[in-house]
Design an enzyme around this catalytic site. Structure first.
Site, short mmCIF file in Angstrom:
data_model
loop_
_atom_site.label_atom_id
_atom_site.label_comp_id
_atom_site.label_asym_id
_atom_site.label_seq_id
_atom_site.Cartn_x
_atom_site.Cartn_y
_atom_site.Cartn_z
N ASP A 50 28.02 18.01 -19.43
CA ASP A 50 27.69 17.48 -18.11
C ASP A 50 27.68 18.60 -17.08
O ASP A 50 28.34 19.62 -17.25
CB ASP A 50 28.75 16.49 -17.62
CG ASP A 50 28.90 15.31 -18.54
OD1 ASP A 50 27.96 15.00 -19.27
OD2 ASP A 50 29.99 14.70 -18.50
N1 URA Z 1 32.13 14.46 -22.86
C1 URA Z 1 31.85 14.26 -21.57
O1 URA Z 1 32.17 13.23 -21.00
N2 URA Z 1 31.21 15.24 -20.90
C2 URA Z 1 30.85 16.41 -21.47
O2 URA Z 1 30.28 17.27 -20.80
C3 URA Z 1 31.15 16.60 -22.81
C4 URA Z 1 31.79 15.61 -23.49
#
Ligand code: URA
Length: 231
Positions: free
Chosen positions: A94
């Site tokens: 993310d």
């Molecule tokens: N899980 C998440 O919620 N975000 C990420 O970036 C990676 C794994």
């Protein structure tokens, strides 16, 4: 690049109709050829380009998005890695997640690593808005229900001295925003999310926004995890 002719002479060969791409004569000098997927012949002889496979480990900072291009002009992880090869990220983090991110132009290995059957272990340091309740910790380990199904059993370590506000979660699935959704399903907010490990690879001293090439041993390790090596 294939050592057939100079750039200028190559243009003349193309215009003269001596060059075929995937069996068809091309005379347009702007034709794009993808070195992995397209077959180029000159006078009926195959022109092959030695294709360089590269493997990069990036310490992704927050506020960079994991995409090759962003139409809204936001900062992307590609802007942090300046190599000539056309690489892309293996999976995604993310925008607000930091940590280990692999990039490569080895499509075969990348697809295998991303496939659920490889069960690549990913570890995340999670900073929560409040202490993690023991019963909730057990629920996370056993699997919680998300809108796209129940999560697989996983491991969780509570970091001592943090009043259980800092934990490390080890998962081998890759559902979208999985870690955030797992904690949100139990009423927690994640204040900080950092991936410390991907398939055994860690940042080990690599600063935020910095990257390095993987060494041969590390690539071999990835190939093993992906089931492309048996010994
Ligand atoms: N899980 C998440 O919620 N975000 C990420 O970036 C990676 C794994």
């Amino acid at each position: 690049m294939a050592g057939v002719a100079s750039r200028r002479a190559a243009e003349e060969l193309i215009v003269a109709g001596e060059v075929k791409v995937n069996g068809n004569v091309v005379t347009d000098l702007a034709t794009k050829v993808h070195t992995i997927n397209d077959t180029v012949t000159v006078n009926g002889k195959r022109a092959s380009v030695a294709y360089n496979l590269i493997y990069i480990l990036l310490h992704k900072p927050k506020d960079y998005i994991t995409t090759v291009r962003d139409e809204k002009g936001r900062r992307t992880v590609m802007q942090l890695v300046n190599v000539r090869e056309r690489i892309y990220p293996v999976g995604r983090l993310d925008r607000n997640t930091s940590g280990v991110l692999l990039l490569t132009n080895d499509g075969d290995l990348a697809n295998k690593l991303m496939h659920p059957s490889s069960e690549v272990i990913k570890s995340y340091h999670v900073t929560l808005d409040k202490s993690l309740d023991e019963a909730h910790a057990q629920k996370l380990v056993n699997g919680v229900y998300l809108e796209d199904g129940k999560t697989a059993p996983c491991e969780l370590d509570i970091i001592p001295g943090t009043k259980a506000k800092n934990v490390v979660l080890h998962i081998h699935e890759g559902k979208n925003r999985q870690v955030r959704r797992m904690f949100e399903s139990l009423g927690y907010e994640i204040e900080k999310l950092h991936r410390t490990e991907y398939a055994g690879l860690t940042l080990s001293g690599l600063g935020r926004g910095r990257w390095r090439f993987l060494n041969e041993k590390e690539v071999k390790g990835l190939r093993r995890v992906a089931g492309l090596l048996t010994n």
